[in-house]
Design a protein around this motif. Structure first.
Motif, PDB file in Angstrom:
ATOM      1  N   ALA A  84       0.830  -1.212   0.000  1.00 53.61           N
ATOM      2  CA  ALA A  84       0.000   0.000   0.000  1.00 53.61           C
ATOM      3  C   ALA A  84       0.864   1.262   0.000  1.00 53.61           C
ATOM      4  O   ALA A  84       0.550   2.247  -0.690  1.00 53.61           O
ATOM      5  CB  ALA A  84      -0.931  -0.010   1.209  1.00 53.61           C
ATOM      6  N   GLN A  85       1.965   1.244   0.759  1.00 56.68           N
ATOM      7  CA  GLN A  85       2.859   2.396   0.797  1.00 56.68           C
ATOM      8  C   GLN A  85       3.491   2.642  -0.563  1.00 56.68           C
ATOM      9  O   GLN A  85       3.574   3.792  -1.027  1.00 56.68           O
ATOM     10  CB  GLN A  85       3.940   2.178   1.851  1.00 56.68           C
ATOM     11  N   ARG A  87       2.328   1.677  -3.462  1.00 57.14           N
ATOM     12  CA  ARG A  87       1.292   2.112  -4.396  1.00 57.14           C
ATOM     13  C   ARG A  87       1.001   3.605  -4.227  1.00 57.14           C
ATOM     14  O   ARG A  87       0.767   4.317  -5.203  1.00 57.14           O
ATOM     15  CB  ARG A  87       0.011   1.302  -4.191  1.00 57.14           C
ATOM     16  N   SER A  88       1.012   4.072  -2.991  1.00 59.19           N
ATOM     17  CA  SER A  88       0.721   5.485  -2.743  1.00 59.19           C
ATOM     18  C   SER A  88       1.801   6.411  -3.308  1.00 59.19           C
ATOM     19  O   SER A  88       1.564   7.601  -3.494  1.00 59.19           O
ATOM     20  CB  SER A  88       0.560   5.742  -1.241  1.00 59.19           C
ATOM     21  N   SER A  89       2.991   5.869  -3.568  1.00 57.09           N
ATOM     22  CA  SER A  89       4.081   6.683  -4.119  1.00 57.09           C
ATOM     23  C   SER A  89       4.005   6.805  -5.636  1.00 57.09           C
ATOM     24  O   SER A  89       4.758   7.578  -6.234  1.00 57.09           O
ATOM     25  CB  SER A  89       5.441   6.082  -3.735  1.00 57.09           C
ATOM     26  N   SER A  92       0.079   9.656 -10.760  1.00 57.34           N
ATOM     27  CA  SER A  92      -1.290   9.448 -11.232  1.00 57.34           C
ATOM     28  C   SER A  92      -1.348   9.170 -12.723  1.00 57.34           C
ATOM     29  O   SER A  92      -2.296   8.546 -13.198  1.00 57.34           O
ATOM     30  CB  SER A  92      -2.145  10.688 -10.906  1.00 57.34           C
TER      31      SER A  92
END
Length: 309
Positions: A84-85, A87-89, A92
């Protein structure tokens, strides 16, 4: 962004957890694409001593901008939280650079692993030129996942027990790595090479499609766009603008839209001084509607990647 079923994602997480429990786990990072991921002075010194920094054979980057393997202690991390970490980086847009490349597992020595990656960065093109293969880039790896034959995947990645990356929908994927390498050097066919050279255009079209059809972004996969562009080329559309327009028509109308008699006549009529985009822009709305209806009602449908024919 992802529309992937939870069960598929859970299975990949389980595979990552299993591989990390039996092999060493690393994050593969490209700080040249994200300065937030550059190593500190102390980390850089440690990484240099342990041979975790990977040199680019074509560009003499300073050490703090070089690709590196970051060892991760499995007992200290939660795998879903780690994913999750990372992916958040991610950016877009597909065309924006990403410093995170992959989570990889391997049982070989770190120095051997980093040197293997360095060697694999160099590939000979079908024309005999020595080129950089950015296989570590997840956007390239997603192309290689469907372009390479099983033996090629083994030759490229066999020191690894697992290679996990995010696809165009930011879904965690595992690259298949067959365990028996064939007795041959790693090479790419002319068709595979041509597909890799389309990667920038493919990424551009993914972003464009998301801006046009945000509710159906999952339909614009690299595999589907690449197949549509191959089909365009085989029909004599060689300009990048015409190939992109053809691919967007395929995404919007359906992969087999070019089989309709209207489109067959149009493609056959294109001469050296004519452009596909100009001719299709002149098609009446009624003809486009007929093409769209016909494509939806054929047995081919839109659910599979286009076949280059």
């Amino acid at each position: 962004m992802s529309s992937e079923p939870a069960s598929s994602t859970d299975n990949t997480l389980q595979r990552l957890r299993l591989q990390a429990s039996t092999s060493r786990l690393y994050a593969l990072i490209d700080p040249s694409q994200d300065e937030r991921m550059q190593l500190s002075c102390d980390e850089l010194e440690l990484a240099t001593r342990q041979f975790r920094i990977i040199a680019n054979p074509f560009i003499d980057l300073p050490p703090w901008r070089r690709l590196y393997l970051k060892p991760l202690e499995v007992r200290d991390i939660d795998i879903p939280e780690l994913v999750a970490q990372q992916r958040s980086s991610l950016p877009s847009k597909r065309t924006e650079p990403s410093g995170f490349c992959a989570l990889v597992t391997s049982s070989v020595l770190t120095i051997s692993l980093s040197r293997w990656i360095e060697r694999q960065l160099t590939v000979t093109s079908p024309e005999g030129k020595t080129c950089l293969l950015r296989f570590f880039d997840p956007r390239v790896m997603e192309l290689l996942a469907f372009l390479l034959e099983p033996g090629q995947k083994t030759l490229l990645l066999h020191p690894f027990t697992g290679w996990f990356y995010f696809d165009h929908q930011q879904v965690l994927r595992e690259m298949e790595i067959p365990r028996e390498p064939p007795p041959a050097p790693f090479t790419l066919s002319p068709e595979q090479w041509a597909s890799l050279k389309r990667s920038g255009t493919i990424n551009h079209l993914i972003d464009k499609w998301r801006s046009l059809e945000p509710d159906s972004a999952a339909e614009a996969s690299p595999e589907r766009i690449n197949a549509l562009m191959r089909t365009a080329e085989r029909h004599g559309l060689h300009s990048p603008a015409d190939q992109q327009r053809f691919a967007l028509h395929g995404l919007h109308v359906g992969d087999d839209f070019h089989r309709h008699p209207f489109m067959q006549r149009l493609l056959e009529s294109i001469g050296p001084s004519q452009r596909y985009g100009d001719l299709t822009a002149a098609l009446p709305v009624a003809e486009w509607n007929e093409i769209s209806t016909w494509t939806r009602n054929t047995a081919h449908g839109q659910s599979r990647p286009a076949q280059a024919d």
